[in-house]
Design an enzyme around this catalytic site. Structure first.
Site, mmCIF file in Angstrom:
data_model
loop_
_atom_site.group_PDB
_atom_site.id
_atom_site.type_symbol
_atom_site.label_atom_id
_atom_site.label_comp_id
_atom_site.label_asym_id
_atom_site.label_seq_id
_atom_site.Cartn_x
_atom_site.Cartn_y
_atom_site.Cartn_z
ATOM 1 N N PRO A 166 0.619 -1.143 -0.025
ATOM 2 C CA PRO A 166 -0.020 -0.044 -0.079
ATOM 3 C C PRO A 166 0.814 1.376 -0.044
ATOM 4 O O PRO A 166 1.812 1.338 0.688
ATOM 5 C CB PRO A 166 -0.783 -0.094 1.317
ATOM 6 C CG PRO A 166 -0.055 -0.955 2.274
ATOM 7 C CD PRO A 166 0.591 -1.981 1.281
ATOM 8 N N ASN A 167 0.420 2.365 -0.754
ATOM 9 C CA ASN A 167 0.981 3.477 -1.074
ATOM 10 C C ASN A 167 2.118 3.763 -1.491
ATOM 11 O O ASN A 167 2.566 4.841 -1.872
ATOM 12 C CB ASN A 167 0.868 4.110 0.433
ATOM 13 C CG ASN A 167 -0.307 4.397 1.211
ATOM 14 O OD1 ASN A 167 -1.247 4.852 0.725
ATOM 15 N ND2 ASN A 167 -0.322 3.991 2.570
ATOM 16 N N ARG A 223 4.637 11.449 -1.842
ATOM 17 C CA ARG A 223 4.274 11.192 -0.615
ATOM 18 C C ARG A 223 5.679 11.337 0.410
ATOM 19 O O ARG A 223 6.688 10.656 -0.087
ATOM 20 C CB ARG A 223 3.520 9.970 -0.180
ATOM 21 C CG ARG A 223 4.259 8.710 0.534
ATOM 22 C CD ARG A 223 3.456 7.555 0.667
ATOM 23 N NE ARG A 223 3.550 7.208 1.891
ATOM 24 C CZ ARG A 223 3.738 6.110 2.415
ATOM 25 N NH1 ARG A 223 4.374 5.312 1.636
ATOM 26 N NH2 ARG A 223 3.619 6.022 3.670
ATOM 27 N N TYR A 273 11.098 8.865 1.897
ATOM 28 C CA TYR A 273 11.077 7.921 0.659
ATOM 29 C C TYR A 273 11.777 8.322 -0.513
ATOM 30 O O TYR A 273 11.934 7.688 -1.352
ATOM 31 C CB TYR A 273 9.476 7.587 0.298
ATOM 32 C CG TYR A 273 8.688 6.890 1.517
ATOM 33 C CD1 TYR A 273 9.256 5.626 2.227
ATOM 34 C CD2 TYR A 273 7.672 7.420 2.332
ATOM 35 C CE1 TYR A 273 8.799 5.226 3.240
ATOM 36 C CE2 TYR A 273 7.021 7.086 3.284
ATOM 37 C CZ TYR A 273 7.619 5.775 3.917
ATOM 38 O OH TYR A 273 6.835 5.459 5.094
ATOM 39 N N ASN A 313 7.864 -5.622 -1.212
ATOM 40 C CA ASN A 313 7.698 -4.594 -0.017
ATOM 41 C C ASN A 313 6.477 -4.524 0.483
ATOM 42 O O ASN A 313 5.455 -3.937 -0.084
ATOM 43 C CB ASN A 313 8.037 -3.160 -0.724
ATOM 44 C CG ASN A 313 8.207 -2.140 0.312
ATOM 45 O OD1 ASN A 313 7.670 -2.282 1.417
ATOM 46 N ND2 ASN A 313 8.869 -0.942 -0.048
ATOM 47 N N ALA A 330 3.039 -0.918 4.791
ATOM 48 C CA ALA A 330 2.589 -0.939 6.339
ATOM 49 C C ALA A 330 2.159 -2.281 6.708
ATOM 50 O O ALA A 330 2.070 -2.575 7.812
ATOM 51 C CB ALA A 330 1.344 0.151 6.404
ATOM 52 N N GLU A 366 12.546 -9.300 1.492
ATOM 53 C CA GLU A 366 11.867 -8.202 1.875
ATOM 54 C C GLU A 366 12.442 -6.828 1.620
ATOM 55 O O GLU A 366 13.606 -7.072 2.178
ATOM 56 C CB GLU A 366 11.422 -8.423 3.425
ATOM 57 C CG GLU A 366 10.493 -7.175 4.036
ATOM 58 C CD GLU A 366 10.262 -7.111 5.410
ATOM 59 O OE1 GLU A 366 9.705 -6.514 6.029
ATOM 60 O OE2 GLU A 366 10.369 -8.607 6.242
ATOM 61 N N HIS A 421 12.590 -2.294 2.037
ATOM 62 C CA HIS A 421 12.010 -1.045 2.377
ATOM 63 C C HIS A 421 12.835 -0.236 2.111
ATOM 64 O O HIS A 421 14.048 -0.084 2.041
ATOM 65 C CB HIS A 421 11.892 -1.084 4.023
ATOM 66 C CG HIS A 421 10.877 -2.201 4.211
ATOM 67 N ND1 HIS A 421 9.593 -1.894 4.261
ATOM 68 C CD2 HIS A 421 11.128 -3.576 5.007
ATOM 69 C CE1 HIS A 421 8.965 -3.174 4.911
ATOM 70 N NE2 HIS A 421 9.851 -3.948 5.275
ATOM 71 N N ARG A 435 12.690 3.917 12.794
ATOM 72 C CA ARG A 435 11.729 4.742 12.792
ATOM 73 C C ARG A 435 10.749 4.666 13.925
ATOM 74 O O ARG A 435 11.320 4.093 14.722
ATOM 75 C CB ARG A 435 10.928 4.300 11.339
ATOM 76 C CG ARG A 435 11.729 4.950 10.123
ATOM 77 C CD ARG A 435 10.988 4.863 8.872
ATOM 78 N NE ARG A 435 10.014 5.693 8.816
ATOM 79 C CZ ARG A 435 8.750 5.780 8.181
ATOM 80 N NH1 ARG A 435 8.676 4.657 7.179
ATOM 81 N NH2 ARG A 435 7.660 6.416 8.117
#
Length: 165
Positions: free
Chosen positions: A9-10, A17, A22, A73, A76, A97, A99, A106
């Protein structure tokens, strides 16, 4: 050999964003770089992005018999999705995975990955270069898997020849 790249998502909003986290690169640009790497290394790559957990689970399941490895990825869903974790575990394909940001530096709720334990590895915090590193890693994993298959086939052929003699 085929690599499925699954984006959560996103990620379709990259370049728009939170550029301070990012970066300015759009998802299409990241995919273009990954495609170039794949072509240079004799790999096939397929891209998928969804904001919906169930669609991501469906895509992972579709990889069974269609892909040799998965770069994911989960965004969230990294921190919440047992369903994505279970799907990756069920298909038993090598997975990495990825990111863009360093999730371990974070907010506390972002520091735990439910996905990482069922993956060959996790790459985070390297911005868009995280995806390049994942492609390099997956290419190596797939070469090792192929070498193991060839060695096993050669061993079985040798055993069959000895049994016939």
């Amino acid at each position: 050999m085929k690599i499925a790249v699954i984006q959560g998502p996103n990620l379709n909003m990259l370049g728009i964003r939170e550029q301070n986290i990012y970066g300015p690169m759009k998802l299409e640009d990241i995919h273009s770089q990954m495609k170039a790497f794949a072509e240079q290394n004799g790999l096939e790559v397929e891209f998928f992005q969804s904001n919906l957990e169930g669609e991501i689970v469906d895509k992972i399941q579709e990889c069974l018999g269609d892909a040799d490895g998965i770069i994911i990825n989960p965004a969230a869903y990294t921190h919440t999705s047992i369903a994505i974790r279970d799907a990756l575990s069920a298909v038993q394909l090598p997975a990495i995975e990825v990111h863009l940001s360093n999730i371990h530096a974070r907010e506390e709720f972002r520091q735990k990955s439910l996905i990482a334990p069922v993956c060959a590895g996790q790459i985070s915090g390297m911005g868009p270069f995280s995806y390049h590193l994942a492609m390099v890693g997956m290419a190596q994993i797939l070469k090792e898997v192929e070498a193991m298959k060839q060695a096993r086939a050669a061993q079985q052929a040798q055993m069959a020849t000895q049994q016939q003699a």
